[in-house]
Design an enzyme around this catalytic site. Structure first.
Site, PDB file in Angstrom:
ATOM      1  N   CYS A  62       0.797  -1.216   0.000  1.00 36.13           N
ATOM      2  CA  CYS A  62       0.000   0.000   0.000  1.00 36.13           C
ATOM      3  C   CYS A  62       0.831   1.268   0.000  1.00 36.13           C
ATOM      4  CB  CYS A  62      -0.934   0.005   1.204  1.00 36.13           C
ATOM      5  SG  CYS A  62      -0.076  -0.317   2.742  1.00 36.13           S
ATOM      6  N   CYS A  86      -1.169  -4.362   7.746  1.00 34.60           N
ATOM      7  CA  CYS A  86      -0.893  -3.212   8.620  1.00 34.60           C
ATOM      8  C   CYS A  86      -0.366  -3.680   9.972  1.00 34.60           C
ATOM      9  CB  CYS A  86      -2.158  -2.382   8.852  1.00 34.60           C
ATOM     10  SG  CYS A  86      -2.860  -1.711   7.347  1.00 34.60           S
ATOM     11  N   CYS A 130      -2.888   4.360   5.862  1.00 28.41           N
ATOM     12  CA  CYS A 130      -4.332   4.278   6.073  1.00 28.41           C
ATOM     13  C   CYS A 130      -4.655   4.235   7.564  1.00 28.41           C
ATOM     14  CB  CYS A 130      -4.865   3.023   5.403  1.00 28.41           C
ATOM     15  SG  CYS A 130      -4.276   1.523   6.175  1.00 28.41           S
ATOM     16  N   ASP A 161       2.517   2.392   2.560  1.00 28.43           N
ATOM     17  CA  ASP A 161       2.566   2.996   3.888  1.00 28.43           C
ATOM     18  C   ASP A 161       3.999   3.021   4.398  1.00 28.43           C
ATOM     19  OD1 ASP A 161      -0.109   3.083   3.705  1.00 28.43           O
ATOM     20  OD2 ASP A 161      -0.546   1.695   5.339  1.00 28.43           O
TER      21      ASP A 161
END
Lengths: 255, 137
Positions: free
Chosen positions: B37, B107, B64, B39
């Site tokens: 993603c 995450c 996110c 991140d």
């Protein structure tokens, strides 16, 4: 009209979809019977095989396009309007599969991702199992994204945050924008360079496939290594792409 | 997909946002990224050199809501734990606590990686701070 190149390349691949034509019993190909030309029920073949291609990454997009149009014409539901309802249904299914296959293979990145998918590479799984290994052994997990790139990404994100704050309060710091623009240009250059790098891995992958086609055994480790390199470069590329997107969003309206 | 209340709470009121002096010998810094993603997560710990207890933890995450919540929770959890205790935190603990959906599991993996990376950095500093012991080996 020229004799179909499709039937010739497809003929080379009949062994994979080794079934016989439902109508005349001759050997079928992915889309049509090689003998009577009737449309065939969709066979569960991968996109490379669908076009009668080996799973190589360097492919001639112009030839692919030509074949795509030729097959599109032949599979067009209107052309099969007078055929039986089964055949009409098949030609529709084959058409939609053709579109998917073409869209996937003509795009260099999608093609690479598709090959990785075919080879069973699961990006997220890889990361998770590496974390589990680190947990078990106490070793530090090797990050997919190299540290210097992470530093750069982090720093740039800090600047973007600053820029967004400034925009909210109506301030404008040309020096900050110039700094971000500079960063962005460097990232875009890196992005281009990564594509070159990816192409060099295509070459090693294709070489491996060629050896297999010539009947040589390729060690599994070598195969995995070639795939891992592609995964790695795609990961870095994704990262940069997302970042450039964020930069563009943050810069929008600030100039 | 909607975020769980706990994720939203951490997102709206992130705990321990900030940074500490990276060059301090008592501070360990972990900087990790998720290619899925894009991140990026920075987690820092400050360790008491006598007790090995993590006295302070800070994070800064660009990503996110789930990534922010995972790292926020991670700083809460490591605080007050010894380094060895902190290493027992598993990503699935974070998943459970925050009710993360399967698509957001990465995450939590990232947060665990960040803890490990920060501790790894700190350990490296401790080793290089003891050159005599290393030579005596």
């Amino acid at each position: 009209m020229s004799k179909s190149t499709v039937s010739t390349i497809a003929a080379a691949r009949t062994h994979d979809a080794a079934e016989s034509c439902w109508s005349c019993g001759a050997m079928r190909v992915a889309q049509f019977c090689g003998a009577c030309g009737k449309v065939q029920p969709p066979a569960p073949v991968d996109y490379f095989s669908f076009f009668g291609l080996p799973p190589k990454l360097n492919l001639d997009v112009a030839t692919l396009e030509k074949e795509f149009y030729e097959l599109s014409r032949k599979l067009h539901p209107d052309l099969n309007a007078r055929a039986g309802s089964k055949e009409q249904e098949w030609s529709l299914e084959q058409s939609s599969r053709l579109n998917d296959a073409y869209r996937t293979l003509k795009d260099p990145i999608k093609r690479t991702q598709y090959l990785l998918h075919l080879e069973g590479v699961q990006l997220e799984e890889q990361s998770k199992s590496a974390t589990e290994k680190a947990r078990a052994t106490g070793e530090v997990k090797k990050q997919i994204v190299p540290p210097d790139l992470l530093e750069e990404v982090f720093e740039l994100n800090m600047q973007l945050e600053e820029l967004r704050m400034e925009k909210k309060t109506g301030e404008d710091d040309p020096a900050l924008i110039a700094e971000i623009e500079k960063h962005k240009a460097a990232l875009e250059q890196k992005y281009e360079a990564l594509f070159q790098e990816l192409q060099s891995y295509w070459k090693s992958w294709d070489g491996l496939i060629e050896r297999e086609q010539a009947g040589q055994a390729v060690p599994a480790g070598e195969r995995k290594q070639a795939l891992d390199k592609m995964v790695d470069v795609l990961n870095r590329r994704n990262y940069i792409r997302n970042l450039v997107r964020d930069v563009n969003e943050a810069l929008e309206g600030s100039s | 997909m909607s975020y769980s209340d706990k994720v939203i709470d951490h997102y709206n009121h992130p705990r321990n946002v900030g940074s500490m002096d990276k060059s301090s010998p008592d501070v360990g810094t972990g900087l990790v990224g998720a290619p899925e993603c894009g991140d990026v997560m920075k987690l820092q710990i400050k360790v008491n050199r006598d007790t090995n207890v993590i006295e302070e933890a800070k994070f800064k995450t660009f990503g996110c809501g789930s990534a922010i919540a995972s790292s926020s929770l991670a700083t809460e959890w490591v605080k007050g734990k010894t380094v060895d205790e902190a290493l027992t935190i598993k990503n699935m603990d974070i998943v459970k606590e925050l009710s993360l959906p399967p698509v957001k599991i990465h995450c939590s993996v990232l947060a665990e990686d960040a803890i490990r990376a920060a501790i790894g950095d700190w350990k490296k500093k401790q080793e290089s701070a003891k050159p005599v012991a290393a030579e005596a080996k």
